[in-house]
Design an enzyme around this catalytic site. Sequence first.
Site, PDB file in Angstrom:
ATOM      1  N   CYS A   1       8.962 -38.690 -12.479  1.00 11.71           N
ATOM      2  CA  CYS A   1       7.707 -39.311 -12.891  1.00 11.71           C
ATOM      3  C   CYS A   1       6.705 -39.392 -11.756  1.00 11.71           C
ATOM      4  CB  CYS A   1       7.962 -40.689 -13.480  1.00 11.71           C
ATOM      5  SG  CYS A   1       8.664 -41.849 -12.308  1.00 11.71           S
TER       6      CYS A   1
ATOM      7  N   MET B   1      -5.675  -7.264   8.544  1.00 11.83           N
ATOM      8  CA  MET B   1      -5.058  -6.375   9.527  1.00 11.83           C
ATOM      9  C   MET B   1      -5.908  -5.133   9.753  1.00 11.83           C
ATOM     10  SD  MET B   1      -1.082  -7.212   9.071  1.00 11.83           S
ATOM     11  CE  MET B   1      -1.006  -6.380   7.541  1.00 11.83           C
TER      12      MET B   1
ATOM     13  N   GLY C   1      -8.427  -7.698   4.528  1.00 12.41           N
ATOM     14  CA  GLY C   1      -9.198  -7.749   5.767  1.00 12.41           C
ATOM     15  C   GLY C   1      -8.489  -8.415   6.930  1.00 12.41           C
TER      16      GLY C   1
ATOM     17  N   ARG D   1      -3.087   3.185   8.684  1.00 10.97           N
ATOM     18  CA  ARG D   1      -3.459   2.008   7.885  1.00 10.97           C
ATOM     19  C   ARG D   1      -2.327   1.000   7.817  1.00 10.97           C
ATOM     20  NH1 ARG D   1      -4.754   4.666   2.177  1.00 10.97           N
ATOM     21  NH2 ARG D   1      -5.995   2.781   1.858  1.00 10.97           N
TER      22      ARG D   1
ATOM     23  N   ARG E   1      -3.434  -1.202  -6.521  1.00 12.02           N
ATOM     24  CA  ARG E   1      -2.525  -2.359  -6.597  1.00 12.02           C
ATOM     25  C   ARG E   1      -2.909  -3.158  -7.823  1.00 12.02           C
ATOM     26  NH1 ARG E   1      -5.341  -4.711  -1.282  1.00 12.02           N
ATOM     27  NH2 ARG E   1      -7.397  -4.609  -2.175  1.00 12.02           N
TER      28      ARG E   1
ATOM     29  N   HIS F   1     -10.594 -37.292   4.275  1.00 15.58           N
ATOM     30  CA  HIS F   1     -10.283 -38.417   3.395  1.00 15.58           C
ATOM     31  C   HIS F   1     -10.917 -38.215   2.025  1.00 15.58           C
ATOM     32  CE1 HIS F   1     -11.015 -42.467   1.675  1.00 15.58           C
ATOM     33  NE2 HIS F   1      -9.797 -42.707   2.121  1.00 15.58           N
TER      34      HIS F   1
ATOM     35  N   LYS G   1       0.835  -1.199   0.000  1.00 19.89           N
ATOM     36  CA  LYS G   1       0.000   0.000   0.000  1.00 19.89           C
ATOM     37  C   LYS G   1       0.874   1.254   0.000  1.00 19.89           C
ATOM     38  CE  LYS G   1      -3.697  -0.563   2.536  1.00 19.89           C
ATOM     39  NZ  LYS G   1      -4.375  -0.696   3.847  1.00 19.89           N
TER      40      LYS G   1
ATOM     41  N   SER H   1      14.995 -41.793 -13.292  1.00 17.75           N
ATOM     42  CA  SER H   1      13.712 -41.107 -13.209  1.00 17.75           C
ATOM     43  C   SER H   1      13.359 -41.007 -11.729  1.00 17.75           C
ATOM     44  CB  SER H   1      12.648 -41.895 -13.974  1.00 17.75           C
ATOM     45  OG  SER H   1      11.406 -41.256 -13.826  1.00 17.75           O
TER      46      SER H   1
ATOM     47  N   TYR I   1      13.381 -33.761 -18.305  1.00 16.70           N
ATOM     48  CA  TYR I   1      11.942 -33.759 -18.543  1.00 16.70           C
ATOM     49  C   TYR I   1      11.164 -33.972 -17.256  1.00 16.70           C
ATOM     50  CZ  TYR I   1      12.032 -38.877 -18.161  1.00 16.70           C
ATOM     51  OH  TYR I   1      12.183 -40.146 -17.690  1.00 16.70           O
TER      52      TYR I   1
HETATM   53  N1  LIG Z   1      -6.974   9.125   4.648  1.00 13.64           N
HETATM   54  C1  LIG Z   1      -8.107   8.558   4.293  1.00 13.64           C
HETATM   55  N2  LIG Z   1      -9.155   9.304   3.928  1.00 13.64           N
HETATM   56  C2  LIG Z   1     -10.318   8.727   3.572  1.00 13.64           C
HETATM   57  N3  LIG Z   1     -10.539   7.411   3.519  1.00 13.64           N
HETATM   58  C3  LIG Z   1      -9.519   6.616   3.872  1.00 13.64           C
HETATM   59  C4  LIG Z   1      -8.273   7.142   4.284  1.00 13.64           C
HETATM   60  N4  LIG Z   1      -7.451   6.110   4.573  1.00 13.64           N
HETATM   61  C5  LIG Z   1      -8.153   4.985   4.342  1.00 13.64           C
HETATM   62  N5  LIG Z   1      -9.400   5.267   3.909  1.00 13.64           N
HETATM   63  C6  LIG Z   1     -10.420   4.294   3.516  1.00 13.64           C
HETATM   64  O1  LIG Z   1     -10.691   3.447   4.580  1.00 13.64           O
HETATM   65  C7  LIG Z   1     -10.906   2.119   4.149  1.00 13.64           C
HETATM   66  C8  LIG Z   1      -9.982   1.159   4.879  1.00 13.64           C
HETATM   67  O2  LIG Z   1      -8.638   1.470   4.634  1.00 13.64           O
HETATM   68  P1  LIG Z   1      -7.470   0.512   4.097  1.00 13.64           P
HETATM   69  O3  LIG Z   1      -7.311   0.592   2.642  1.00 13.64           O
HETATM   70  O4  LIG Z   1      -6.277   0.882   4.895  1.00 13.64           O
HETATM   71  O5  LIG Z   1      -7.875  -0.956   4.533  1.00 13.64           O
HETATM   72  P2  LIG Z   1      -8.733  -2.037   3.750  1.00 13.64           P
HETATM   73  O6  LIG Z   1      -9.156  -1.492   2.425  1.00 13.64           O
HETATM   74  O7  LIG Z   1      -9.783  -2.468   4.681  1.00 13.64           O
HETATM   75  O8  LIG Z   1      -7.727  -3.234   3.548  1.00 13.64           O
HETATM   76  P3  LIG Z   1      -6.504  -3.406   2.512  1.00 13.64           P
HETATM   77  O9  LIG Z   1      -5.294  -3.357   3.385  1.00 13.64           O
HETATM   78  O10 LIG Z   1      -6.717  -4.720   1.891  1.00 13.64           O
HETATM   79  O11 LIG Z   1      -6.570  -2.278   1.529  1.00 13.64           O
HETATM   80  C9  LIG Z   1     -10.670   2.106   2.654  1.00 13.64           C
HETATM   81  O12 LIG Z   1     -11.885   2.155   1.983  1.00 13.64           O
HETATM   82  C10 LIG Z   1      -9.902   3.391   2.420  1.00 13.64           C
HETATM   83  O13 LIG Z   1     -10.130   3.900   1.143  1.00 13.64           O
HETATM   84 MG   LIG Z   2      -7.837  -0.742   1.085  1.00 17.14          MG
END
Ligand SMILES: Nc1ncnc2c1ncn2[C@@H]1O[C@H](COP(=O)(O)OP(=O)(O)OP(=O)(O)O)[C@@H](O)[C@H]1O
Ligand SMILES: [Mg+2]
Length: 887
Positions: A839, A102, A100, A91, A336, A452, A22, A771, A859
């Site tokens: 094999c 962390m 989801g 974040r 990403r 199983h 990120k 083999s 191979y």
């Molecule tokens: N500075 C910010 N202003 C407004 N919205 C924010 C800000 N930082 C994060 N968000 C929003 O908060 C939500 C959660 O943030 P974040 O992207 O960090 O985690 P996530 O999307 O839950 O997980 P991942 O790590 O998979 O992206 C996202 O929708 C993001 O766009």
């Molecule tokens: Mg996100």
Amino acid sequence: MPKFVYGFTEGNRDLKDLLGGKGANLAEMTNLGLPVPPGFTITTEACRHYLTAGAFPSGLEDEIDQHLRDLEHAMGRSLGQSDDPLLVSVRSGAKFSMPGMMETVLNIGLNDESVQGLAKQAGGNDRFAWDSYRRLIQMFGKTVLGIDGEHFEEALDELKAECGAKGDLDLTAADFRTLVGTFKDIVREQTGQEFPSDPREQMRLAVLAVFHSWNAPRAVLYRRQERIPADLGTAVNIVAMVFGNLGMESGTGVAFTRDPGSGQQGVYGDYLQNAQGEDVVAGIRNTMPLQELERIDKASYDELMQIMEKLENHYRDLCDIEFTIERGKLWMLQTRVGKRTAAAAFRIATQLVDQGLINLDEAVTRVSGDQLAQLMFPRFDKATDATLITKGMNASPGAAVGRAVFSSDRAEELAARGEAVILVRRETNPDDLGGMIAARGVLTSRGGKTSHAAVVARGMGKTCVCGAEELEVSTKERRFTAPGGVVVEEGDVISIDGSSGAVYLGEVPVVPSPVVEYFEGEGDLDDELVRAVHRLMVHADASRRLAVRANADNAEDAARARRFGAEGIGLCRTEHMFLGDRRQLVEDLILATGDEEREAALSKLEPLQRADYAEIFEAMDGLPVTIRLIDPPLHEFLPDLTELSVKVALAGDAATAKDRTLLECVKRLHEQNPMLGLRGVRLGLVVPGLFAMQVRAIAEAARARAEAGGDARAEIMIPLVGAVQELELVREEAEGILAEIGVDALIGTMIEVPRAALTAGQIAEAAQFFSFGTNDLTQMTWGFSRDDVEASFFSQYLDLGIFGVSPFESLDRDGVGRLVRIAVEEGRKTRPDLKLGICGEHGGDPESVHFCHEAGLDYVSCSPFRIPVARLEAGRAALTSDGSDTR
Ligand SMILES: Nc1ncnc2c1ncn2[C@@H]1O[C@H](COP(=O)(O)OP(=O)(O)OP(=O)(O)O)[C@@H](O)[C@H]1O
Ligand SMILES: [Mg+2]
């Protein structure tokens, strides 16, 4: 002293190790000039230091303060400033995305004073300010203070009920203000402390919480499953807040630069007006399709489209993004390279080639063998109106239709009459094997993906849905009951989808995979997906160094393998040729008391064997065919010890002489652990004439082929050799027979006993090829027998993280792989032109194919259906610089 904090203008996308995905991509977007709110990233190194030492590295606090001051300067206000507060999000962001898994906290910087300032700055929008504040306490309480989120949700629901509000949008500023009070009470009750009102303290605690979240149980489990190393740590991103919840001209959304389901170019995404980010992700409110943004806010929409195009051209791949619009101003919050389906992966890779963004080399590395395998399963026709009765786990892919049966015997019985059946059990055990083989698919109500049923079905390539817990299966009454009172009796037709876990009542039409039709030579090159597969396969074939052969025991499999691109047979197992109505002849051979009886039995087997080989040589004309001489222990061809004992005992004096002798023989041949007993070359040396008969049949079939104007290229393979002396004895006899018949054939051995790998230098004196039989080699290296361990404790081993994937599925590089490397090196030292192949089932596993490429094998050999997968992965291995990246 290392640098622990990077401003967004200092990083770039190549710094994922340090800044996490990120952070690296936020920096990249910033440098591209895209509208990213300013911020900074605390490195994974700081996290690693904290997790091992239990404290921030020295200097980190100062660096954070410095970057915070820069941020405040850029924004013209300070964190939590009471009349005009700067707010930030904290974040998490590891190197690999862990959706989801962390933590993220928004709106850091709010307290009882700054909430007023926020309202004022938002033009007197009290509702927005108090909503933001309660969100902070809620998220902070949950992720930083560890309070069960239900407390907050319940309080919110209660308030809604009191005011008669249907959704969050019906709540007023006063309501949110009340809620802030209630939430603070919850914090006090649950933690014994006040909610921290100091903005800098809020930030510090949130950073710590993100560090800690790396070791939260669900994150640990996720990493194990995805094979993400446990010691990478996560980065922390501090980002100035922008607000999508400022009214209807604000909002937040997610988007893809093209359809991740099909690969089609176009506008794909969801948008939510008047909302903060987590509302979209959590799916609390219904979103609208992104196209509608064009109507609501054309300027932002157009800008977003331009940015998406820029991102795709820059990353040269499909990207997914998160964005927020604050009163008509667009902000980019994340991007990403996006996940996609198998079909989309193939289409997108070739589309990007056509757009001139990547070359074919790169396109091949962008798709994987696993994705190709997914495209090869037949599917249920989507346009179906059959009733879905329940869903279980998608244990082994494919689509199967048949009559429900509730016992293995019944499955075999009906299958023998040509009926398609689905075996339904609460769970399966080794006694169900016959039924599983006979059935089109397997459905169980208990057990997970390592049960199983699941393990065995995957091994057989059989469709399986397991753990359909809502089903009540009664084996006795031969029926199951599904939710809603649907009762399925024996004989009723059901359909199961091993790719989704769905179970349907009645027959759902199955459509064959267009990709398999292509490999069969009947592909429709007008189909975009087929054309994409074709182009990438052609290029993979041109790039690979490894040859790909098939494991095939009969002419039909050999012919299919050849159509799928096999360049020979790497393993033809001969034991299957001793079953069925030939079992009697084998029994005679085993019971033979003197040379004469034995030779009589052998001479009856020989012409049958010759005919088997002749067919295979014809199907593989001009290509090498490696035939393994008989391998399993003899008792596998005899009746079961217990059954026969009972039969003789019950018959008493009336038992036939033949049965009595047979029982004695079965007792004599019974082994405690058949895997390590009298089998392979040992059998060949102990039962005179057996191997010789097979070699003679091979040689005669090869000569007949040559006389018919064909080209048979036999390679005779001796199994289970552990010492060169064993091989020499067999080899001498075989050479004599070949010379007598006037046929050339290579003679080589399997390397499947650790001793063979360790003495490969000696063994290569007597072997023209090796083999690697990596199934047995894995069993013997680890010291466990596959049939016993997979169903009993492997799931625990996987949970414990002892291995991320079963060493029977993917070759264990460190242990078994080391033995392979030793054997390769020492074997080639003795005999530079030694041919080397693998094999075991591993020959069709993507990771293992990459290993074979690196280890310098000639191979890989795998089952006919895996051949395209192996071809593609062999190409990818040659095209990726280190050969090892299959992600
Ligand atoms: N500075 C910010 N202003 C407004 N919205 C924010 C800000 N930082 C994060 N968000 C929003 O908060 C939500 C959660 O943030 P974040 O992207 O960090 O985690 P996530 O999307 O839950 O997980 P991942 O790590 O998979 O992206 C996202 O929708 C993001 O766009
Ligand atoms: Mg996100």
